[in-house]
Design a protein around this motif. Structure first.
Motif, PDB file in Angstrom:
ATOM      1  N   PHE A  24       0.817  -1.202   0.000  1.00  0.00           N
ATOM      2  CA  PHE A  24       0.000   0.000   0.000  1.00  0.00           C
ATOM      3  C   PHE A  24       0.857   1.261   0.000  1.00  0.00           C
ATOM      4  N   THR A  25       1.772   1.350   0.973  1.00  0.00           N
ATOM      5  CA  THR A  25       2.616   2.533   1.022  1.00  0.00           C
ATOM      6  C   THR A  25       3.841   2.273   1.884  1.00  0.00           C
ATOM      7  N   GLU A  26       4.867   3.034   1.635  1.00  0.00           N
ATOM      8  CA  GLU A  26       6.060   3.052   2.477  1.00  0.00           C
ATOM      9  C   GLU A  26       6.341   4.508   2.818  1.00  0.00           C
ATOM     10  N   THR A  27       6.348   4.819   4.103  1.00  0.00           N
ATOM     11  CA  THR A  27       6.540   6.197   4.512  1.00  0.00           C
ATOM     12  C   THR A  27       7.184   6.259   5.881  1.00  0.00           C
ATOM     13  N   MET A  28       8.184   7.103   6.031  1.00  0.00           N
ATOM     14  CA  MET A  28       8.860   7.334   7.315  1.00  0.00           C
ATOM     15  C   MET A  28       9.285   6.026   7.985  1.00  0.00           C
ATOM     16  N   GLY A  29       9.800   5.093   7.171  1.00  0.00           N
ATOM     17  CA  GLY A  29      10.284   3.839   7.728  1.00  0.00           C
ATOM     18  C   GLY A  29       9.211   2.821   8.037  1.00  0.00           C
ATOM     19  N   VAL A  30       7.980   3.101   7.658  1.00  0.00           N
ATOM     20  CA  VAL A  30       6.864   2.191   7.897  1.00  0.00           C
ATOM     21  C   VAL A  30       6.376   1.634   6.558  1.00  0.00           C
ATOM     22  N   THR A  31       6.275   0.313   6.473  1.00  0.00           N
ATOM     23  CA  THR A  31       5.760  -0.345   5.272  1.00  0.00           C
ATOM     24  C   THR A  31       4.380  -0.912   5.592  1.00  0.00           C
ATOM     25  N   ILE A  32       3.406  -0.607   4.751  1.00  0.00           N
ATOM     26  CA  ILE A  32       2.030  -1.027   5.006  1.00  0.00           C
ATOM     27  C   ILE A  32       1.517  -1.833   3.817  1.00  0.00           C
ATOM     28  N   TYR A  33       1.003  -3.014   4.102  1.00  0.00           N
ATOM     29  CA  TYR A  33       0.313  -3.846   3.125  1.00  0.00           C
ATOM     30  C   TYR A  33      -1.168  -3.854   3.463  1.00  0.00           C
ATOM     31  N   ARG A  34      -1.993  -4.101   2.449  1.00  0.00           N
ATOM     32  CA  ARG A  34      -3.425  -4.165   2.719  1.00  0.00           C
ATOM     33  C   ARG A  34      -4.074  -5.239   1.862  1.00  0.00           C
ATOM     34  N   ARG A  35      -5.248  -5.694   2.306  1.00  0.00           N
ATOM     35  CA  ARG A  35      -6.032  -6.696   1.574  1.00  0.00           C
ATOM     36  C   ARG A  35      -7.496  -6.293   1.634  1.00  0.00           C
ATOM     37  N   TYR A  36      -8.125  -6.266   0.475  1.00  0.00           N
ATOM     38  CA  TYR A  36      -9.517  -5.834   0.379  1.00  0.00           C
ATOM     39  C   TYR A  36     -10.458  -6.955   0.793  1.00  0.00           C
ATOM     40  N   ASP A  37     -11.440  -6.594   1.608  1.00  0.00           N
ATOM     41  CA  ASP A  37     -12.460  -7.543   2.036  1.00  0.00           C
ATOM     42  C   ASP A  37     -13.760  -7.224   1.282  1.00  0.00           C
ATOM     43  N   LYS A  38     -14.141  -8.118   0.370  1.00  0.00           N
ATOM     44  CA  LYS A  38     -15.310  -7.847  -0.476  1.00  0.00           C
ATOM     45  C   LYS A  38     -16.595  -7.729   0.328  1.00  0.00           C
ATOM     46  N   GLU A  39     -16.700  -8.493   1.392  1.00  0.00           N
ATOM     47  CA  GLU A  39     -17.948  -8.507   2.172  1.00  0.00           C
ATOM     48  C   GLU A  39     -18.220  -7.164   2.837  1.00  0.00           C
ATOM     49  N   THR A  40     -17.163  -6.520   3.351  1.00  0.00           N
ATOM     50  CA  THR A  40     -17.355  -5.270   4.080  1.00  0.00           C
ATOM     51  C   THR A  40     -16.977  -4.035   3.269  1.00  0.00           C
ATOM     52  N   GLY A  41     -16.176  -4.223   2.204  1.00  0.00           N
ATOM     53  CA  GLY A  41     -15.667  -3.078   1.469  1.00  0.00           C
ATOM     54  C   GLY A  41     -14.528  -2.381   2.175  1.00  0.00           C
ATOM     55  N   LEU A  42     -13.978  -3.016   3.202  1.00  0.00           N
ATOM     56  CA  LEU A  42     -12.897  -2.437   3.997  1.00  0.00           C
ATOM     57  C   LEU A  42     -11.591  -3.193   3.757  1.00  0.00           C
ATOM     58  N   TYR A  43     -10.513  -2.635   4.271  1.00  0.00           N
ATOM     59  CA  TYR A  43      -9.204  -3.252   4.127  1.00  0.00           C
ATOM     60  C   TYR A  43      -8.693  -3.771   5.467  1.00  0.00           C
ATOM     61  N   GLU A  44      -7.996  -4.881   5.395  1.00  0.00           N
ATOM     62  CA  GLU A  44      -7.197  -5.375   6.509  1.00  0.00           C
ATOM     63  C   GLU A  44      -5.761  -4.943   6.247  1.00  0.00           C
ATOM     64  N   TYR A  45      -5.013  -4.651   7.312  1.00  0.00           N
ATOM     65  CA  TYR A  45      -3.670  -4.095   7.146  1.00  0.00           C
ATOM     66  C   TYR A  45      -2.615  -4.950   7.845  1.00  0.00           C
ATOM     67  N   LYS A  46      -1.425  -4.962   7.243  1.00  0.00           N
ATOM     68  CA  LYS A  46      -0.223  -5.483   7.890  1.00  0.00           C
ATOM     69  C   LYS A  46       0.829  -4.383   7.827  1.00  0.00           C
ATOM     70  N   VAL A  47       1.475  -4.144   8.959  1.00  0.00           N
ATOM     71  CA  VAL A  47       2.371  -3.010   9.092  1.00  0.00           C
ATOM     72  C   VAL A  47       3.712  -3.477   9.645  1.00  0.00           C
ATOM     73  N   LEU A  48       4.786  -3.010   9.050  1.00  0.00           N
ATOM     74  CA  LEU A  48       6.139  -3.229   9.554  1.00  0.00           C
ATOM     75  C   LEU A  48       6.792  -1.873   9.787  1.00  0.00           C
ATOM     76  N   GLY A  49       7.364  -1.699  10.968  1.00  0.00           N
ATOM     77  CA  GLY A  49       8.011  -0.430  11.262  1.00  0.00           C
ATOM     78  C   GLY A  49       8.977  -0.584  12.415  1.00  0.00           C
ATOM     79  N   VAL A  50       9.612   0.517  12.788  1.00  0.00           N
ATOM     80  CA  VAL A  50      10.576   0.524  13.882  1.00  0.00           C
ATOM     81  C   VAL A  50      10.299   1.721  14.782  1.00  0.00           C
ATOM     82  N   LEU A  51      10.255   1.464  16.083  1.00  0.00           N
ATOM     83  CA  LEU A  51      10.261   2.534  17.072  1.00  0.00           C
ATOM     84  C   LEU A  51      11.718   2.714  17.481  1.00  0.00           C
TER      85      LEU A  51
END
Length: 213
Positions: A29-56
């Motif tokens: 989905f996007t990579e910004t400020m050291g954070v990588t975000i993936y998403r998957r569309y859910d047809k039933e709800t029209g919403l996305y589920e997310y997976k996020v990788l980052g560092v504090l």
């Protein structure tokens, strides 16, 4: 009383810290400020589920886990947490969480269970916290507040090898009610990485909070 989560759920969660499982419709989905975000569309709800990788970058994983688990402290740094507390329901501890939504939207509330495990895997120390909604848990609904029935979050933390924490998060939230899916998706785009930013600030201030309690 049955445990809310199984061993394989914890094992599956921490493995994604090394290599996120992206089969089955996941997209970058996007990579910004050291954070990588993936998403998957859910047809039933029209919403996305997310997976996020980052560092504090300036917060050790054990501190991150403690901050994440401290509900009383979260009410200090999370401006959207109107109510947040643990309650025993028939021998099982659940969490009640009411979230402030901007006018004219109704507030949402959650009843969910969670579990933290501090794991040692091949000399690695990994902290895993799993949470998911528990609609069957008896907790009366409030007038004017929409009960969220479908929520899940997994958070995995490990040292980044320096003074910070590598974080993986898997997240889905269906707020229900009459909110257009496009608006929910747009809010999630900023809310998911924003959570990591807020966690960093909360970790920085945690020692002071504990001393002032």
């Amino acid at each position: 009383m049955s445990l809310p989560f199984q061993d394989e759920e914890f094992n599956g969660a921490w493995r994604e810290l090394d290599e996120p499982q992206l089969d089955g419709g996941w997209e970058l989905f996007t990579e910004t400020m050291g954070v990588t975000i993936y998403r998957r569309y859910d047809k039933e709800t029209g919403l996305y589920e997310y997976k996020v990788l980052g560092v504090l970058t300036a917060c050790r994983p054990e501190l991150c886990a403690d901050v994440y688990m401290d509900l009383t402290y979260r009410k200090c740094w999370d401006k959207y947490a109107k109510e947040l507390y643990e309650k025993d329901f028939n021998g099982q501890t659940a969490i009640y969480w009411e979230v402030d939504y901007p006018f004219p939207l109704s507030n949402r509330d959650y009843v969910y269970v969670r579990e933290r495990r501090d794991l040692e895997v091949d000399s690695r120390k990994i902290w895993v916290i799993l949470a998911r909604s528990s609609p069957a848990t008896p907790c009366g609904e409030k007038s004017g507040v929409v009960r969220v029935q479908d929520y899940k979050q997994s958070v995995v933390m490990e040292s980044d090898g320096a003074c910070g924490t590598k974080v993986f998060m898997n997240y889905f939230d269906n707020p229900g009610g009459f909110i257009p899916s496009w608006l929910v998706n747009r809010a999630a785009q900023t809310g998911v990485p924003g959570f990591l930013t807020d966690m960093q600030k909360a970790c920085d201030a945690y020692r002071k909070y504990q001393l002032e309690k």
